[in-house]
Enzyme design. Structure first.
Site, PDB file in Angstrom:
ATOM      1  N   TYR A 268     -21.355  12.469   5.092  1.00 46.87           N
ATOM      2  CA  TYR A 268     -21.035  11.370   4.183  1.00 46.87           C
ATOM      3  C   TYR A 268     -19.601  10.949   4.446  1.00 46.87           C
ATOM      4  O   TYR A 268     -18.733  11.799   4.630  1.00 46.87           O
ATOM      5  CB  TYR A 268     -21.126  11.820   2.717  1.00 46.87           C
ATOM      6  CG  TYR A 268     -22.505  12.155   2.236  1.00 46.87           C
ATOM      7  CD1 TYR A 268     -23.069  13.398   2.498  1.00 46.87           C
ATOM      8  CD2 TYR A 268     -23.243  11.238   1.498  1.00 46.87           C
ATOM      9  CE1 TYR A 268     -24.324  13.719   2.032  1.00 46.87           C
ATOM     10  CE2 TYR A 268     -24.506  11.550   1.032  1.00 46.87           C
ATOM     11  CZ  TYR A 268     -25.039  12.794   1.302  1.00 46.87           C
ATOM     12  OH  TYR A 268     -26.280  13.100   0.841  1.00 46.87           O
ATOM     13  N   HIS A 276     -24.709   6.345   0.907  1.00 46.51           N
ATOM     14  CA  HIS A 276     -25.700   7.225   1.521  1.00 46.51           C
ATOM     15  C   HIS A 276     -25.063   7.884   2.738  1.00 46.51           C
ATOM     16  O   HIS A 276     -24.107   7.352   3.287  1.00 46.51           O
ATOM     17  CB  HIS A 276     -26.913   6.412   1.983  1.00 46.51           C
ATOM     18  CG  HIS A 276     -27.740   5.933   0.842  1.00 46.51           C
ATOM     19  ND1 HIS A 276     -28.525   6.784   0.117  1.00 46.51           N
ATOM     20  CD2 HIS A 276     -27.892   4.713   0.296  1.00 46.51           C
ATOM     21  CE1 HIS A 276     -29.135   6.093  -0.836  1.00 46.51           C
ATOM     22  NE2 HIS A 276     -28.761   4.828  -0.750  1.00 46.51           N
ATOM     23  N   LYS A 307     -30.503   6.512   9.050  1.00 47.52           N
ATOM     24  CA  LYS A 307     -29.345   7.305   9.463  1.00 47.52           C
ATOM     25  C   LYS A 307     -29.335   7.412  10.977  1.00 47.52           C
ATOM     26  O   LYS A 307     -30.361   7.210  11.627  1.00 47.52           O
ATOM     27  CB  LYS A 307     -29.417   8.719   8.864  1.00 47.52           C
ATOM     28  CG  LYS A 307     -29.440   8.704   7.349  1.00 47.52           C
ATOM     29  CD  LYS A 307     -29.392  10.078   6.780  1.00 47.52           C
ATOM     30  CE  LYS A 307     -29.863  10.092   5.350  1.00 47.52           C
ATOM     31  NZ  LYS A 307     -29.316   9.050   4.502  1.00 47.52           N
TER      32      LYS A 307
END
EC number: 4.6.1.16
Lengths: 356, 118
Positions: A268, A276, A307
């Protein structure tokens, strides 16, 4: 609970280190020099008391106590609440759910129920009075007693039906489940603190060796994680995970477990309340090889959550003997320092979408 | 100070049981002893799949992530579990516990199963 405090105010410190605030130094005021020097010498950014780490028989590392759990969460988002998604909020959530605020179990709800019951009772009394008048009238008219009894039965049934209907429409008014008996304190007004903050082994090591805020014993942690006589590959795997964890923490990332996305770590930028996680990290040995399905499975899960997959190849720069020697001498930080991290990004490329 | 409720259970089973009862809000959760491991049984608070007609009794198999990685969860192992559960049980929920305190849940069906409607 600091629930409504804005994130930027609540999470000022990215790690459990707080800088010392010194008083202003005024050049022409010698008294301020004395004060400054005094503050400089006496102040410390060490925690007044280290946080005790509990090592369970099942090899889990936990921290208990509301303030201590909150401290670790607010200073770098360490640990996961065992009964929460990440921040240990179970206590507050449960107090809300059971409406325990001040009035005890289901305080407001119970009051509402009492009011409704009273209203019902009044209505029943009115109905009863009107039926008694009707019965008197029937008797006066000389109607048979059996006929009157029949009428009374009918009336009672009507009342019961109405009551059932009312109960069905309001549903069960109590938020308390039978299961909640074991978590409500004896006074009936509070919830027992059964939630613990659990730390990953690498987090526990980081907070013991690198930033010593935990009151814990590194050899004991390692013995729990690896067993009393670990083989070298097991030691190396833990070293690789720790090296990667420390590497990203020291580059300013907030590192958390990647279990929810099938990888080792999530990175993060600041922490879970802000954004997110942008990156998912898989920690690998340089000579580790998997078949194509392995990479594609990991990448599809991670890609599905928007991601980027980072393959972190953690290489040992010294001979295995040297690692073993440092390990057995309990010079863990030196052992971890034998490793270096090299990253590779794996991205699924879609010709239709990725034009630029 | 902390209090934990194990109800005589140890380790993994207690962890998953507490997670089901106090986090996922399941009811009537109880241990189902199998030959060489423990399963749990209970009623979820919500339907587990949109394809379900109604909420029924579900069976949960607690697994450590390390067991999962070292192929502790094989087809043979799952067949053995299914053979010890009632014949009406068509699926088992794997409760995988990782080293960070999270329990993740995955459903395993017996035989072929249509992909669920989302």
């Amino acid at each position: 609970m600091a629930k409504r405090v804005a994130g930027s105010k609540r999470y000022v410190h990215p790690l459990p280190i707080e800088p010392v605030v010194l008083p202003p130094l005024i050049a022409h005021n010698p008294l301020s020099w004395v004060y400054w020097v005094l503050a400089y010498v006496t102040s410390s950014n060490q925690l007044p008391r280290k946080i005790p780490l509990e090592v369970g028989a099942d090899g889990r590392y936990t921290v208990t106590g509301r303030e201590q759990m909150q401290y670790l969460w607010e200073h770098g988002f360490f640990g996961t609440g065992q009964l929460s998604r990440s921040e240990p909020t179970w206590q507050a959530r449960t107090v809300d759910r059971l409406q325990l605020d001040t009035e005890g179990i289901a305080g407001h709800k119970l009051e509402q129920v009492t009011q409704l019951r009273r209203k019902q009772r009044l209505e029943f009394k009115r109905e009863r009075a009107s039926f008694e008048r009707k019965r008197l009238e029937l008797r006066r008219q000389g109607v048979l007693e059996s006929e009157i009894l029949e009428q009374e039965r009918l009336w009672l049934k009507q009342l019961r039906d109405r009551e059932l209907q009312w109960e069905a429409s309001t549903g069960d008014p109590s938020p308390v489940r039978a299961e909640d008996a074991e978590i409500i304190a004896e006074d009936g007004a509070s919830v027992l603190p059964i939630e613990k903050l659990e730390l990953m082994p690498v987090e526990a090591l980081f907070l013991t060796l690198a930033l010593p805020v935990l009151h814990a014993d590194a050899p004991a942690i390692l013995a729990r994680t690896l067993g009393p006589q670990p083989a070298l590959p097991q030691i190396e795997r833990l070293c690789r995970l720790y090296a990667a964890y420390h590497h990203y923490r020291s580059h300013g990332w907030c590192v958390r477990s990647g279990i929810k996305f099938g990888c080792d770590f999530l990175l993060y930028r600041r922490g879970p309340p802000f954004h997110h996680a942008e990156f998912s990290v898989m920690v690998l040995a340089p000579d580790e090889r998997h078949d194509y399905t392995w990479y594609s499975t990991v990448a599809r899960v991670v890609g599905g959550a928007q991601k980027t997959l980072v393959l972190a190849y953690v290489a040992r720069r010294a001979a295995a003997d040297q690692l073993a020697a440092l390990w057995h001498a309990r010079r863990y930080m030196e052992a971890f320092a034998l490793f270096e991290v090299h990253e590779l990004v794996y991205r699924r490329w879609l010709p239709g979408k990725n034009r630029e | 100070m902390s209090v934990s409720y194990n109800g005589g259970l140890t380790g993994l089973t207690a962890l998953v049981r507490n997670n089901l009862v106090h986090y996922q809000q399941w009811s009537d959760v109880e241990v189902v002893p199998l030959r060489d491991r423990e399963a749990l049984r209970g009623r979820p608070a919500q339907k587990l799949s949109n394809d379900d007609e109604e909420i029924g009794v579900e069976y949960v198999l607690p697994v450590e992530l390390s067991q999962y990685r070292s192929s502790g969860v094989t087809l043979e192992a799952l067949d053995k579990v299914f053979s010890q559960l009632p014949a009406s049980c068509k699926r088992v929920v794997l409760a995988i516990s990782s080293d960070d305190g999270t329990v993740v849940y995955y459903t395993v069906y017996q035989g072929l199963q249509r992909p669920r409607k989302n």
